[in-house]
Motif scaffolding. Sequence first.
Motif, mmCIF file in Angstrom:
data_model
loop_
_atom_site.group_PDB
_atom_site.id
_atom_site.type_symbol
_atom_site.label_atom_id
_atom_site.label_comp_id
_atom_site.label_asym_id
_atom_site.label_seq_id
_atom_site.Cartn_x
_atom_site.Cartn_y
_atom_site.Cartn_z
ATOM 1 N N GLU A 77 3.989 5.730 -5.471
ATOM 2 C CA GLU A 77 3.978 5.768 -6.934
ATOM 3 C C GLU A 77 2.919 6.744 -7.451
ATOM 4 O O GLU A 77 3.152 7.476 -8.424
ATOM 5 N N LEU A 78 1.758 6.782 -6.785
ATOM 6 C CA LEU A 78 0.713 7.728 -7.190
ATOM 7 C C LEU A 78 1.154 9.169 -6.968
ATOM 8 O O LEU A 78 0.848 10.057 -7.776
ATOM 9 N N HIS A 79 1.868 9.428 -5.868
ATOM 10 C CA HIS A 79 2.384 10.784 -5.627
ATOM 11 C C HIS A 79 3.383 11.188 -6.716
ATOM 12 O O HIS A 79 3.378 12.343 -7.176
ATOM 13 N N MET B 35 0.828 -1.202 0.000
ATOM 14 C CA MET B 35 0.000 0.000 0.000
ATOM 15 C C MET B 35 0.866 1.258 0.000
ATOM 16 O O MET B 35 0.596 2.217 -0.732
ATOM 17 N N HIS B 36 1.923 1.275 0.835
ATOM 18 C CA HIS B 36 2.812 2.438 0.868
ATOM 19 C C HIS B 36 3.514 2.633 -0.481
ATOM 20 O O HIS B 36 3.661 3.769 -0.951
ATOM 21 N N LYS C 95 3.431 10.128 -9.818
ATOM 22 C CA LYS C 95 2.670 10.405 -11.038
ATOM 23 C C LYS C 95 1.964 11.756 -10.946
ATOM 24 O O LYS C 95 1.893 12.488 -11.938
ATOM 25 N N GLU C 96 1.469 12.096 -9.757
ATOM 26 C CA GLU C 96 0.799 13.390 -9.590
ATOM 27 C C GLU C 96 1.767 14.544 -9.816
ATOM 28 O O GLU C 96 1.444 15.523 -10.501
ATOM 29 N N ARG C 97 2.959 14.431 -9.229
ATOM 30 C CA ARG C 97 3.957 15.486 -9.423
ATOM 31 C C ARG C 97 4.362 15.605 -10.895
ATOM 32 O O ARG C 97 4.526 16.714 -11.419
ATOM 33 N N ALA C 98 4.517 14.474 -11.569
ATOM 34 C CA ALA C 98 4.879 14.514 -12.994
ATOM 35 C C ALA C 98 3.781 15.173 -13.828
ATOM 36 O O ALA C 98 4.065 15.971 -14.729
ATOM 37 N N LEU C 99 2.514 14.889 -13.514
ATOM 38 C CA LEU C 99 1.418 15.510 -14.252
ATOM 39 C C LEU C 99 1.334 17.009 -13.990
ATOM 40 O O LEU C 99 1.048 17.796 -14.910
ATOM 41 N N LEU C 100 1.598 17.425 -12.747
ATOM 42 C CA LEU C 100 1.591 18.853 -12.446
ATOM 43 C C LEU C 100 2.698 19.575 -13.201
ATOM 44 O O LEU C 100 2.494 20.674 -13.746
ATOM 45 N N GLU C 101 3.888 18.992 -13.230
ATOM 46 C CA GLU C 101 4.986 19.600 -13.974
ATOM 47 C C GLU C 101 4.666 19.676 -15.467
ATOM 48 O O GLU C 101 4.943 20.689 -16.123
ATOM 49 N N GLN C 102 4.062 18.638 -15.997
ATOM 50 C CA GLN C 102 3.694 18.649 -17.409
ATOM 51 C C GLN C 102 2.632 19.709 -17.694
ATOM 52 O O GLN C 102 2.684 20.407 -18.711
#
Length: 245
Positions: free
Chosen positions: A153-155, A147-148, A157-164
Amino acid sequence: MGRGRVQLKRIENKISRQVTFSKRRTGFLKKAHEISVLCEADVALIVFSTKGKLFEYSTHSSMEAILERYERYSYAEKLLTGPEAETQGSWTLESSKLRTKIDVLEKNIRHYGGEDLEPLSLRELQSVEQQLDTTLKRIRTRKNQVMHESISELHKKERALLEQNNALNKKLKENEKTTEQQNVGLLLTQPPPPPTQPPRSAPLALGSGSFQGATVVSDDGDHSSRMHNVSAAMMPPWLYRHINQ
């Protein structure tokens, strides 16, 4: 009178045979327990009744460990006493060894599933419970770890999407600025429109007793003439006297 010696032969009476088996089995298990405690020995006792019911006793090292130890020593002894080449006896022993392990594993699986618990003693039940608790702790630990890792991994992906997203917004603003500059440059390079000229009027024609207006020509090429008859009363006095002279 003293107790007579029992003749060792099969008891024909079924009820007497069952009673004797129950009494001797209890005494047998008791003797095995006593020798394990007094002499600190590893003891494993397995008894099958005529109906195939299993009765067993083992010390704290568990039945599986004692059987595995017995098979290891028995197999090593046969290798030392037998020929170097593999014989039919060695294959039979290996087959018996594997069959015993399968039986033990199947019995453990049934115990872990809550089946065939009646023959187990209190110590054996506590051992099964402890093994289940240890297994549950390992499963929970692995579940929390997974779970951790998934949350981490979701965090990412979130940071990568925000940067994009930020990069796309910046590029969009740059494109809008470039387009605006190009539009301003096009407006500056266009020539100014030609100035508009006022309409030209023809000179006045003087006549006797009447005044005729001039023809007005517009710049758009549409030549239209319009004659206005102006009476002498509408003329200025000085002009009227000049005409009469």
